[in-house]
Design an enzyme around this catalytic site. Structure first.
Site, short mmCIF file in Angstrom:
data_model
loop_
_atom_site.label_atom_id
_atom_site.label_comp_id
_atom_site.label_asym_id
_atom_site.label_seq_id
_atom_site.Cartn_x
_atom_site.Cartn_y
_atom_site.Cartn_z
N SER A 200 -36.40 -22.89 -1.66
CA SER A 200 -35.78 -21.67 -1.74
C SER A 200 -36.77 -20.68 -2.66
O SER A 200 -37.69 -21.01 -3.28
CB SER A 200 -34.26 -21.78 -2.30
OG SER A 200 -34.37 -22.10 -3.64
N LYS A 201 -36.16 -19.34 -2.99
CA LYS A 201 -36.59 -18.62 -3.60
C LYS A 201 -37.05 -19.14 -5.05
O LYS A 201 -37.86 -18.69 -5.66
CB LYS A 201 -36.33 -17.17 -3.66
CG LYS A 201 -36.59 -16.32 -2.45
CD LYS A 201 -35.94 -15.07 -2.48
CE LYS A 201 -36.29 -14.15 -1.20
NZ LYS A 201 -35.55 -13.30 -1.02
N ARG A 202 -36.07 -19.69 -5.52
CA ARG A 202 -36.07 -20.15 -6.80
C ARG A 202 -37.33 -21.23 -7.00
O ARG A 202 -37.73 -21.46 -8.05
CB ARG A 202 -34.79 -20.56 -7.41
CG ARG A 202 -34.87 -22.26 -7.07
CD ARG A 202 -33.09 -22.53 -7.28
NE ARG A 202 -32.82 -23.47 -6.39
CZ ARG A 202 -33.14 -24.85 -6.43
NH1 ARG A 202 -33.81 -25.22 -7.26
NH2 ARG A 202 -32.73 -25.47 -5.49
#
Ligand code: GLU
Length: 412
Positions: A200-202
């Site tokens: 994911s983006k994190r």
């Protein structure tokens, strides 16, 4: 002739996983002198996101993954109707409350040999329900349109993410019902984050367009994505697209999930920056900073100065976005201790008769010793940042007068 496709649904901006799938399809096609096709699967009208279709093509174009043919499923709506009719006629499908469902045969085992790892995958049909092939809005479902199009477009290999494994038996059943040969399937293990959870983006995994905005180079991104699940052997790490095309082979695709490591991407990007000649780096930077007047005017300085700065910057920069901090200075907020160090540095620098990187370094070392402090404090005093270009070299270029003026600002 080998023909592959990517079949993105415009339900969001493509993430790094989708783009890697595109790259692998492209490499496989080009290695085999085949065709690479883009088919936008937009039959699920409710899930269409504005701008997603454009982003799909923008990414491919920027990366230079040139496609040979392009199709949009919503423009092909009528084509699917006759195929659905033919299944209804043969009683292989039936109408159900405004939809048409495919009749899944009972007690069968559906299997195929996946090109990833050359392994056999099987599903029992008992766990597959009669699935919808035509929705009440008149659009076919993904399964139906996907199979009809892969057949009509003569797709020989379906290379996609492994989240589609459970769809494959449905597709095989449809191929059978139509009396067509199934393509060869290759389901790529999904990319995971360093903590082995869904990417994911994190984890820093943004879309390629966002990564571009941060100053990642397309060559570095292509290289990095290629290594997500592909291991060409011989510890090969830095490869351009042509070399990847030459080496690409499915036997070297890993069966385990690759891990997305942003540090590795940064490293690869830094390698590419270091390998650029100054004129390409200058044009990459000018393009990246085209709206930044400070950088634009900096780039207008004489060639010699720019070359010196670029040579220095290259060794420190991992992303183009870091260039600005390397060359543009700001006035720091100093503690009273630091102000004293600044005064000390000012005096030392003032007494340098022959201003060059060696005399500058000597003076800096003297200050460090006398004040018993660390290099990053001097950095902060002179540049406003704690790290940056090698100071002696940069200050030599900046000149004595400007350097003294700048240090003076910090304690006056
Ligand atoms: N439309 C599907 C997607 O969004 C295509 C999957 C496939 O390649 O068959 O990924």
């Amino acid at each position: 002739m080998i023909r592959v496709r990517i079949a993105p649904s415009p339900t969001g901006i493509p993430h790094i996983g989708n783009t890697r799938t595109a790259l692998f399809n492209y490499l496989f096609a080009k290695h085999n002198k085949g065709k690479f096709i883009v088919r936008v699967e937009d039959t699920d009208q409710a899930r269409i996101v504005a701008g997603a279709k454009e982003a799909i093509f923008e990414i491919l174009e920027w990366l230079g993954l040139v496609w040979d043919e392009e199709y949009i499923q919503s423009e092909r709506k009528n084509i699917y109707k006759e195929y659905i009719e033919s299944l209804l006629k043969k009683s292989l499908a039936y109408k159900d409350e405004g939809a048409v469902r495919f009749k899944v045969p009972k007690d069968r085992e559906i299997s195929w040999t996946d090109m990833v790892g050359n392994k056999k995958i099987s599903f029992k049909t008992d766990i597959i329900e009669d699935f919808v092939i035509l929705k009440s809005d008149g659009f076919p479902t993904y399964h139906l349109a996907n199979v009809v199009d892969d057949f009509l477009m003569n797709i020989t290999h379906v290379i996609r993410g492994d989240e589609w494994i459970s769809s494959a038996p449905k597709h095989i059943l449809l191929y059978e019902a139509f009396g067509w040969k199934s393509p060869i399937f290759a389901h790529l293990p999904n990319i995971l984050g360093p903590d082995k959870t869904k990417l994911s983006k994190r984890h820093g995994a943004k879309s390629v367009l966002d990564l571009k905005k941060e100053g990642y180079l397309k060559k570095a991104l292509l290289n990095f994505m290629a290594l997500l699940g592909w291991n060409p052997g011989e510890d090969k790490e830095i490869m351009d697209l042509q070399e990847m095309i030459k080496l690409f082979d499915f036997k070297d695709i890993n069966t385990a999930s690759p891990i997305f490591d942003i540090k590795k991407l940064e490293w690869i990007n830094g390698e590419y920056i270091r390998r650029m000649d100054n004129s390409s780096l200058k044009s990459a930077l000018s393009n990246f900073y085209k709206e930044d007047m400070e950088i634009i005017s900096f780039m207008k300085r004489n060639r010699e100065t720019i070359d010196l700065i670029l040579d220095l910057a290259k060794t420190r920069m991992k992303k183009l976005i870091e260039f600005k901090n390397l060359i543009i200075y700001k006035i720091p907020q100093l503690s009273s201790d630091e102000k004293n160090i600044a005064k000390n540095l000012f005096e030392k620098f003032s007494s340098i008769a022959n201003w060059n990187k060696d005399t500058i370094l000597t003076s800096m070392k003297e200050v460090l010793q006398e004040r018993n402090t660390k290099g990053n404090v001097l950095y902060k005093i002179i540049t406003g940042y704690e790290t940056g270009l090698p100071l002696p070299e940069t200050l030599e270029i900046l000149g004595k007068e400007k350097t003294l003026k700048r240090i003076n600002e910090t304690f006056k």
